[in-house]
Scaffold this active site. Structure first.
Site, PDB file in Angstrom:
ATOM      1  N   ARG A 291      81.191  49.207 -19.631  1.00  0.00           N
ATOM      2  CA  ARG A 291      81.196  47.986 -19.523  1.00  0.00           C
ATOM      3  C   ARG A 291      79.986  47.285 -19.667  1.00  0.00           C
ATOM      4  NH1 ARG A 291      80.883  45.209 -15.377  1.00  0.00           N
ATOM      5  NH2 ARG A 291      81.641  46.370 -13.753  1.00  0.00           N
ATOM      6  N   ARG A 337      74.428  34.151  -9.242  1.00  0.00           N
ATOM      7  CA  ARG A 337      75.677  33.769  -9.082  1.00  0.00           C
ATOM      8  C   ARG A 337      75.980  32.443  -8.916  1.00  0.00           C
ATOM      9  NH1 ARG A 337      79.014  40.079  -9.796  1.00  0.00           N
ATOM     10  NH2 ARG A 337      76.930  41.168 -10.782  1.00  0.00           N
TER      11      ARG A 337
END
Ligand code: ADP
Length: 447
Positions: A291, A337
């Protein structure tokens, strides 16, 4: 080309996919839970469908609701993003059975790589180096003890169905192994509904280096270089950079070549990532992600390619249209992040955003669905933004990142921005000298 794509995800990645579609002239359908009706991905999409209540299993993991949404909106294709149903082979099959295109690899490849044992076997067959360890899943504690003797301590027990760093336990001797065996199986059962575990040699100071690949339906395969994701806490990535400060051009070409050959042999299509541990000049395959990954923007920044656009083109049957020699890397990129968490205890900190100001300027990219007044729901992952910075050199990238982190204002919730500031102030980080344990030594494991 598709006329309409349904985005089966939420948050920054739903927005990211919407942006690629919009630039390609493709209409978008957002799906959302009742907790997300004010979310930016819903606001920007051409159409939106509420698919259920806040808990993910009743909305973002609700296959029937998502397929119904695709049917009533007359979408051509479904992009799963990352997480949720992105690596669910049954979902990918159902999407195809209902006449939609799944923007990703075939269900068979998802299934093969979703089980870590079949993945490791396939990797071995495709010529990838793997971490030494048990042949398959372990049937008993005695089998585990025997396999550990062969691999040599320390060892790590991992869940066959694993993901997100769950179900992994390290053991230094046979006593520790008995305990790890029990704990890992319980955790695997609780997290994945499958207690099967396997074992491999535990590398004491590796880096996590992963190779991004792209493949079309005509056998064309390219790699887009590597990402260094060694900065982790509880096996979860915190900050990533590309290229890796640990690799030189020769090593980069070597691992890229090995990765492309394996992907060709597997007959894999669409975007994918081969993850390796790297220690003492050797690569060891650990898993493949079938993915798009959270950290894909750093590869985009150094390659100039829009990975979501490439995924959509390949899924629509287009050839890549370029070869390895056409891929040019430029400069250095780092992603932070940013989570709505206490930066010291790492406890999630959902709530309403007060003031919001995203940094900007040359080489600064913020992927986030945040806006002033937005309420970060408590039901989902705590990542609320990705700050991605590009510079012509690693040094320039670091200076720009420091500046951008300083400009970022997110009020109302606690965030991990101070953690990133602390990381990039460390001399070892500036020197690029870190392994997968470095961050936990810096911040501890509390929380
Ligand atoms: P998950 O799918 O749960 O993310 P991975 O197999 O990708 O699990 O491993 C996640 C992280 O766990 C790696 O990046 C690394 O930090 C650590 N890890 C995994 N296998 C080993 C190993 N054999 N030795 C040392 N660390 C490991």
């Amino acid at each position: 080309m598709f006329e309409k794509v349904l985005i089966a995800n939420r948050g920054e990645i739903a927005l990211r996919i919407h942006r690629a579609c919009r630039e390609m002239g493709i209409k978008t359908v957002a799906v959302h839970s009742t907790a997300d009706h004010d979310a930016m991905h819903v606001r920007l999409a051409d159409e939106s469908v509420c698919i259920g209540p806040p808990p993910a299993r009743e909305s973002y993991l609700n296959k029937a609701a998502i397929l119904t949404a695709a049917t009533i909106t007359n979408a051509d294709a479904i992009h799963p993003g990352y997480g949720f149903l992105s690596e669910n082979a049954d979902f990918a099959s159902m999407v195809e059975e209902h006449g939609f295109t799944f923007i990703g690899p075939s269900p068979d490849h998802i299934r093969m790589m979703g089980d870590k044992i079949t993945a490791k076997r396939a990797a071995l067959d495709a010529g990838l180096p793997v971490v030494p360890g048990s042949e398959g899943s372990l049937n008993s504690e005695d089998e585990a003890l025997a396999a550990a003797e062969v691999a040599g301590y320390p060892i790590i027990i991992k869940a066959t169905a694993g993901g997100g760093g769950k179900g992994m336990k390290v053991a230094n001797d046979s006593l520790g192994l008995r305990e790890a065996w029990r704990l890992a199986r319980n955790e695997a059962k609780a997290s994945f509904g499958n207690p099967d575990v396997y074992l491999e040699k535990y590398l004491d100071r590796p880096r996590h280096i992963e190779v991004q690949i792209l493949a079309d339906s005509f056998g064309n395969v390219v790699h887009l270089g590597e990402r260094d994701c060694s900065l982790q806490r509880k096996h979860q990535k915190v900050l990533e950079e590309a290229p890796s400060p640990a690799l030189n051009a020769t090593e980069r070409e070597r691992i890229g070549g090995i990765a492309c050959a394996a992907i060709r042999k597997l007959g894999y299509r669409n975007a994918g990532t081969l993850e390796f541990l790297y220690q003492d000049g050797e690569f060891y395959f650990i898993e493949m992600n079938t993915r798009l990954q959270v950290e894909h923007p750093i590869t985009e920044m150094i390659s100039g390619l829009d990975l979501v656009r490439e995924q959509i083109r390949v899924a629509a049957g287009a050839p890549l249209g370029y070869a390895q020699a056409d891929i040019r890397f430029s400069g250095h990129a780092i992603e932070c992040r940013i989570n709505a968490e206490d930066p010291n205890t790492f406890a999630p900190c959902p709530g309403r955003i007060g003031g919001y100001h995203a940094p900007g300027g040359l080489g600064v990219r913020v992927d986030s669905g945040l806006y002033a007044g937005y309420k970060v729901p408590s039901q989902y992952d705590s990542m609320i933004a990705k700050l991605v910075v590009h510079g012509t050199s690693r040094n320039e990238c670091l200076m720009r990142l420091r500046r951008a982190l300083g400009e970022f204002v997110i009020e109302g919730v606690q965030t991990t921005i101070p953690l990133h500031e602390r990381i990039i102030a460390q001399q070892a980080f500036v020197n690029g000298e870190y392994d997968i344990h470095w961050l936990e030594r810096l911040v501890g494991l509390k929380g």
